[in-house]
Design an enzyme around this catalytic site. Structure first.
Site, PDB file in Angstrom:
ATOM      1  CE  LYS A  40      -1.541   1.248   4.155  1.00  0.00           C
ATOM      2  NZ  LYS A  40      -1.389   3.108   4.519  1.00  0.00           N
ATOM      3  CG  ASN A  41       2.232   2.535   3.529  1.00  0.00           C
ATOM      4  OD1 ASN A  41       0.874   2.740   3.435  1.00  0.00           O
ATOM      5  ND2 ASN A  41       2.407   2.502   4.667  1.00  0.00           N
ATOM      6  NE  ARG A  84       0.231   9.985  10.208  1.00  0.00           N
ATOM      7  CZ  ARG A  84      -0.262   8.768   9.889  1.00  0.00           C
ATOM      8  NH1 ARG A  84      -1.263   8.233  10.130  1.00  0.00           N
ATOM      9  NH2 ARG A  84       1.153   8.469   8.620  1.00  0.00           N
ATOM     10  CB  CYS A 130      -3.990   6.148  11.649  1.00  0.00           C
ATOM     11  SG  CYS A 130      -4.199   4.527  10.234  1.00  0.00           S
ATOM     12  CG  ASP A 153       3.369   0.899   9.992  1.00  0.00           C
ATOM     13  OD1 ASP A 153       2.139   0.908  10.781  1.00  0.00           O
ATOM     14  OD2 ASP A 153       4.439   0.708   9.184  1.00  0.00           O
ATOM     15  NE  ARG A 167      -8.619   4.464   4.614  1.00  0.00           N
ATOM     16  CZ  ARG A 167      -8.344   5.892   4.716  1.00  0.00           C
ATOM     17  NH1 ARG A 167      -9.594   6.364   5.538  1.00  0.00           N
ATOM     18  NH2 ARG A 167      -7.570   7.293   4.071  1.00  0.00           N
TER      19      ARG A 167
HETATM   20  N1  EPU Z   1       6.437  13.774  11.710  1.00  0.00           N
HETATM   21  C1  EPU Z   1       6.733  15.030  11.676  1.00  0.00           C
HETATM   22  N2  EPU Z   1       6.816  16.310  11.452  1.00  0.00           N
HETATM   23  C2  EPU Z   1       6.316  15.652   9.549  1.00  0.00           C
HETATM   24  C3  EPU Z   1       6.000  14.250   9.448  1.00  0.00           C
HETATM   25  C4  EPU Z   1       6.451  13.638  10.293  1.00  0.00           C
HETATM   26  O1  EPU Z   1       7.047  15.633  13.171  1.00  0.00           O
HETATM   27  O2  EPU Z   1       5.765  16.941   9.286  1.00  0.00           O
HETATM   28  C5  EPU Z   1       7.224  12.758  12.368  1.00  0.00           C
HETATM   29  C6  EPU Z   1       5.360  12.377  12.483  1.00  0.00           C
HETATM   30  O3  EPU Z   1       4.316  13.029  13.539  1.00  0.00           O
HETATM   31  C7  EPU Z   1       5.488  11.264  13.384  1.00  0.00           C
HETATM   32  C8  EPU Z   1       7.242  10.553  12.577  1.00  0.00           C
HETATM   33  O4  EPU Z   1       7.452  12.267  12.183  1.00  0.00           O
HETATM   34  O5  EPU Z   1       6.076  11.010  14.430  1.00  0.00           O
HETATM   35  C9  EPU Z   1       6.820   9.902  11.411  1.00  0.00           C
HETATM   36  O6  EPU Z   1       6.269  10.026  10.712  1.00  0.00           O
HETATM   37  P1  EPU Z   1       6.774   9.837   8.927  1.00  0.00           P
HETATM   38  O7  EPU Z   1       6.187  10.745   8.317  1.00  0.00           O
HETATM   39  O8  EPU Z   1       7.075   8.742   8.450  1.00  0.00           O
HETATM   40  O9  EPU Z   1       5.115   9.035   8.742  1.00  0.00           O
HETATM   41  P2  EPU Z   1       4.159   8.982   6.943  1.00  0.00           P
HETATM   42  O10 EPU Z   1       4.683   9.406   6.462  1.00  0.00           O
HETATM   43  O11 EPU Z   1       3.249   9.677   7.400  1.00  0.00           O
HETATM   44  C10 EPU Z   1       4.143   6.466   6.677  1.00  0.00           C
HETATM   45  C11 EPU Z   1       2.705   5.279   6.252  1.00  0.00           C
HETATM   46  C12 EPU Z   1       3.329   4.953   7.917  1.00  0.00           C
HETATM   47  C13 EPU Z   1       4.064   4.606   8.240  1.00  0.00           C
HETATM   48  C14 EPU Z   1       4.897   5.636   8.741  1.00  0.00           C
HETATM   49  C15 EPU Z   1       6.716   5.253   9.465  1.00  0.00           C
HETATM   50  C16 EPU Z   1       2.400   6.009   4.840  1.00  0.00           C
HETATM   51  C17 EPU Z   1       0.763   6.778   3.791  1.00  0.00           C
HETATM   52  N3  EPU Z   1       2.273   5.773   5.489  1.00  0.00           N
HETATM   53  O12 EPU Z   1       3.637   7.262   7.725  1.00  0.00           O
HETATM   54  O13 EPU Z   1       1.964   3.481   7.575  1.00  0.00           O
HETATM   55  O14 EPU Z   1       3.700   4.369  10.353  1.00  0.00           O
HETATM   56  O15 EPU Z   1       5.429   5.592   7.468  1.00  0.00           O
HETATM   57  O16 EPU Z   1       7.198   3.818   8.949  1.00  0.00           O
HETATM   58  O17 EPU Z   1       3.269   5.818   3.858  1.00  0.00           O
HETATM   59  C18 EPU Z   1      -0.392   2.407   8.209  1.00  0.00           C
HETATM   60  O18 EPU Z   1       0.412   1.765   6.799  1.00  0.00           O
HETATM   61  O19 EPU Z   1      -0.787   1.991   8.142  1.00  0.00           O
HETATM   62  C19 EPU Z   1       0.848   3.572   7.979  1.00  0.00           C
HETATM   63  C20 EPU Z   1       0.623   4.178   9.566  1.00  0.00           C
END
Ligand code: EPU
Length: 443
Positions: free
Chosen positions: A26-27, A126, A121, A309, A417
């Site tokens: 998915k990601n 986030r 989620c 995850d 999802r």
């Molecule tokens: N963060 C910030 N500011 C930002 C961006 C991130 O503070 O501008 C913080 C977040 O709050 C968090 C950390 O950095 O504490 C890591 O967040 P990241 O940006 O890496 O997560 P994401 O890109 O929003 C993706 C996956 C998640 C997975 C995480 C970590 C997608 C759509 N989602 O989220 O997957 O847990 O990376 O590997 O790619 C899932 O598939 O169920 C899921 C939640």
């Protein structure tokens, strides 16, 4: 707001046996769909999972002008000859993390964009501050509104961006902005998760110049144009680990076809240390229980660490392990909320705001319940469960599979999802799962 299509009724106690096939990640797929906006030429993605999240992203793309054709059950052709709207409707506000990634491609195609603020989620705040700071450093004019963000630029310029934390989404956002920017962009402290690298492979196939250094630095040399391509995204390592945990938790034996060892190394080590085991097969990985399960200490982390995850299915496994296990969650500050319902089933999980297990993380002294102590082994009893988020969803399935009695699981829209045909796959390996249409349910 989406509603459940159905609930699941699961009766536990059966060891799972047989084989199950995982789908595309998915990601990775959802990001590559966004990347396809960087050219007016068609691209083809194969190995696309039939999950609700993909349907949602396709609806978003269609609103921007993308023509979408399913070539077969798993292959998708996407082509955006023209951006018909630079903005995505506010209906998508809070839906997922994908719209913010569209800003770079839309800036390249039409010079401006308005995007609803993301959701995702319920696992922490986030924020998107890293995303916006990166785009600003590349010359975008960013205006934040209560429910949306507007960006404008004449041309994005290469920049040096240092991420405060190796965020997956922010790395992808800057990558998608950098591939067509003027000059070179260097992303320091970038995320190098397999899904990010897979999207880099997709971009390279489109004509981009991207290199990944050993120290988490990604260097992108901007090119003038990209073209369409055909790509097979990697398999879903979260789905693979979920079924692996189901095999070991129920004391069964399941071959997870399509599971890729190179993307599961850290998971496999922990699984073996707690009493599970595996054998790599021609088609994937066979998972089984080697001995009675024993407590483990696990800390989640960025790649190549233990994925956040994978944490939820692991916690359910540890409720079946003898002794006291410690899990330190270092990616999200609030990702243990789901454990209260496991405790109602009979688990013994205590949360702590301390960084348990040794290393201090960025949540130290911040009052976030980001460590868990799981005392086991505990007998779980089936009951009603309400899924709060995608990954907790599979943990509840797992808890219901090992529990005595029957559980009725609602909130299944979250699970669907990200998991393709979970009920069909679970039934194929012997789980006692029924679906109950929500309309005929009078609870
Ligand atoms: N963060 C910030 N500011 C930002 C961006 C991130 O503070 O501008 C913080 C977040 O709050 C968090 C950390 O950095 O504490 C890591 O967040 P990241 O940006 O890496 O997560 P994401 O890109 O929003 C993706 C996956 C998640 C997975 C995480 C970590 C997608 C759509 N989602 O989220 O997957 O847990 O990376 O590997 O790619 C899932 O598939 O169920 C899921 C939640």
């Amino acid at each position: 707001m989406q509603h459940d299509r159905r609930r699941y009724r699961i009766t536990g106690g059966r060891p799972l046996h047989g084989s199950v096939t995982v789908g595309g990640a998915k990601n990775a797929v959802t990001k590559q769909l966004v990347a396809s906006l960087l050219t007016s030429e068609p691209s083809i993605l194969t190995n696309v999972p039939r999950i609700v999240e993909v349907e949602i992203v396709l609806h978003m793309l269609a609103e921007l002008g993308t023509k979408i054709t399913w070539l077969d059950a798993k292959s998708l052709r996407v082509e955006t000859p023209q951006i018909t709207s630079p903005s995505l409707s506010e209906l998508y506000s809070g839906v997922n993390r994908i719209p913010i990634l569209m800003m770079g491609p839309l800036l390249h195609r039409v010079g401006e964009s308005s995007i609803p603020l993301p959701g995702g989620c319920r696992i922490g705040k986030r924020p998107i501050d890293f995303h916006l700071a990166g785009l600003r450093e590349m010359g975008a004019e960013v205006t934040e509104m209560p429910r949306s963000v507007t960006v404008k630029t004449l041309r994005l310029e290469g920049a040096h961006v240092t991420l405060p934390f190796p965020s997956v989404g922010a790395t992808e956002n800057i990558l998608l902005a950098a591939v067509l920017a003027r000059g070179t962009t260097v992303i320091h402290n970038a995320a190098v998760e397999p899904e990010v690298l897979d999207t880099i492979h997709f971009l390279q196939q489109m004509g981009a110049l991207v290199s990944v250094e050993v120290d988490r630095t990604i260097i992108v040399e901007g090119v003038d144009r990209l073209h369409g391509t055909t790509h097979r995204p990697i398999n879903d390592r979260i789905e693979a680990a979920s079924f692996a945990a189901a095999a070991v938790a129920t004391g069964g034996r399941v071959e997870v076809r399509g599971a890729q060892q190179e993307h599961l190394v850290t998971f496999l080590n922990h699984l073996r240390k707690l009493g599970g085991d595996f054998r790599v097969t021609e088609a994937g990985i066979l998972f089984y229980r080697q001995r009675p399960l024993t407590a483990e200490h696990v800390e989640t982390g960025v790649h190549p660490g233990f994925m956040t995850d994978w944490q939820q299915p692991l916690v359910v496994l540890l409720t079946q392990a003898q002794g006291s296990s410690v899990i330190h969650e270092t990616i999200y500050e609030d990702r243990f909320g789901y454990t209260s319902q496991l405790n109602r089933m009979g688990a013994n999980i205590a949360l702590s705001t301390a960084c348990l297990g040794g290393r201090e993380c960025r949540f130290a002294s911040k009052d976030f319940p980001h460590s868990a102590i799981v005392m086991g082994a505990t007998l779980l009893c089936g009951g009603p469960l309400e899924i709060p988020d995608l990954r907790a969803g599979f943990a509840y399935i797992l808890a219901a599979l090992v529990a005595h009695g029957t559980s009725e699981i609602s909130g299944t829209r979250y699970l669907e999802r990200g998991y393709e045909d979970p009920v069909g796959k679970l039934r194929a390996i012997g789980a006692d799962v029924e679906t109950v249409p929500v309309s005929s349910d009078n609870t």
